[in-house]
Design a protein around this motif. Structure first.
Motif, short mmCIF file in Angstrom:
data_model
loop_
_atom_site.label_atom_id
_atom_site.label_comp_id
_atom_site.label_asym_id
_atom_site.label_seq_id
_atom_site.Cartn_x
_atom_site.Cartn_y
_atom_site.Cartn_z
N ASP A 32 38.94 47.82 42.44
CA ASP A 32 38.13 46.66 42.12
C ASP A 32 38.48 45.50 43.03
OD1 ASP A 32 36.41 44.89 40.96
OD2 ASP A 32 37.59 44.59 39.14
N GLN A 34 36.74 43.02 43.53
CA GLN A 34 36.23 41.77 42.94
C GLN A 34 37.36 40.90 42.41
OE1 GLN A 34 33.02 40.87 43.12
NE2 GLN A 34 32.58 42.78 44.18
N THR A 35 38.50 41.51 42.09
CA THR A 35 39.63 40.74 41.56
C THR A 35 40.57 40.26 42.67
OG1 THR A 35 41.08 42.66 41.28
CG2 THR A 35 39.57 42.15 39.47
N ARG A 92 35.69 35.80 52.55
CA ARG A 92 34.75 36.04 51.46
C ARG A 92 34.32 37.50 51.48
NH1 ARG A 92 31.09 30.59 51.49
NH2 ARG A 92 32.86 29.22 51.15
N GLN A 93 34.02 38.01 50.30
CA GLN A 93 33.54 39.38 50.25
C GLN A 93 32.17 39.47 50.92
OE1 GLN A 93 34.18 40.41 46.05
NE2 GLN A 93 35.77 41.77 46.83
N SER A 95 28.57 40.66 51.40
CA SER A 95 27.52 41.10 50.47
C SER A 95 26.88 42.42 50.92
CB SER A 95 26.44 40.02 50.35
OG SER A 95 25.88 39.77 51.62
N VAL A 98 30.69 46.82 50.33
CA VAL A 98 31.46 46.71 49.09
C VAL A 98 32.96 46.55 49.34
CG1 VAL A 98 32.03 47.93 46.94
CG2 VAL A 98 29.73 48.08 47.89
N CYS A 134 45.60 40.75 44.45
CA CYS A 134 44.63 41.33 43.53
C CYS A 134 45.16 41.17 42.11
CB CYS A 134 44.40 42.81 43.82
SG CYS A 134 43.66 43.11 45.43
#
Length: 148
Positions: A32, A34-35, A92-93, A95, A98, A134
């Motif tokens: 993940d 996202q964390t 930044r992640q 877009s 993934v 993370c």
């Protein structure tokens, strides 16, 4: 546990005012992302500079999260009177990917002493240090692969 990290740096635009794009792709084993937060520590050679006022403006407009670490920094000084500097950038992640992060940093060429060669000067931008946190229970052991 992630298997590898791919780091890619691109210099965009021509002339004295360019953009450094840093892309980082993680192995698929991090469950993940996202964390996670990725901080990039980029050393800027004496032949280039980053304008701290421009960085502040980009932060205010939410374009990039970067800050100068170096003190007593003179953006007007020529290459031969300058020192290397350091910038911290939160990536930044991406877009469109993934497992990817990216960061954007405007860089500017400094004036150099005149010389009688072909008029070109090479400036080497070293690979950055990557610091990742993370918010998950387990740590991440990763291997970095740099794409030239």
């Amino acid at each position: 546990m992630c298997s590898e990290i791919i780091l890619r740096q691109e210099v965009l635009k021509d002339g004295f005012h360019r953009d450094l794009l840093i892309k980082v792709k993680f192995g698929e084993s991090i469950e993940d992302l996202q964390t996670c937060r990725l901080l990039i520590k980029q050393d800027i050679p004496a032949g280039l500079f980053v304008d701290p006022y421009e960085l502040a403006s980009l932060r205010e407009r939410n374009i990039t999260e970067a800050v100068m670490v170096s003190e007593n920094f003179d953006i007007e000084a020529p290459n031969y009177l300058s020192k290397e500097s350091e910038v911290l950038i939160y990536a930044r992640q991406d877009s469109q990917c993934v497992d990817c992060f990216q960061a954007f940093l405007p860089v500017h060429y400094r004036y150099h002493r005149p010389h009688s060669h072909d008029g070109e000067t090479s400036i080497v931008v070293n690979h950055p240090d990557l610091l990742m946190f993370c918010d998950q229970g387990e740590g991440c052991r990763c291997f970095l692969r740099v794409e030239e």
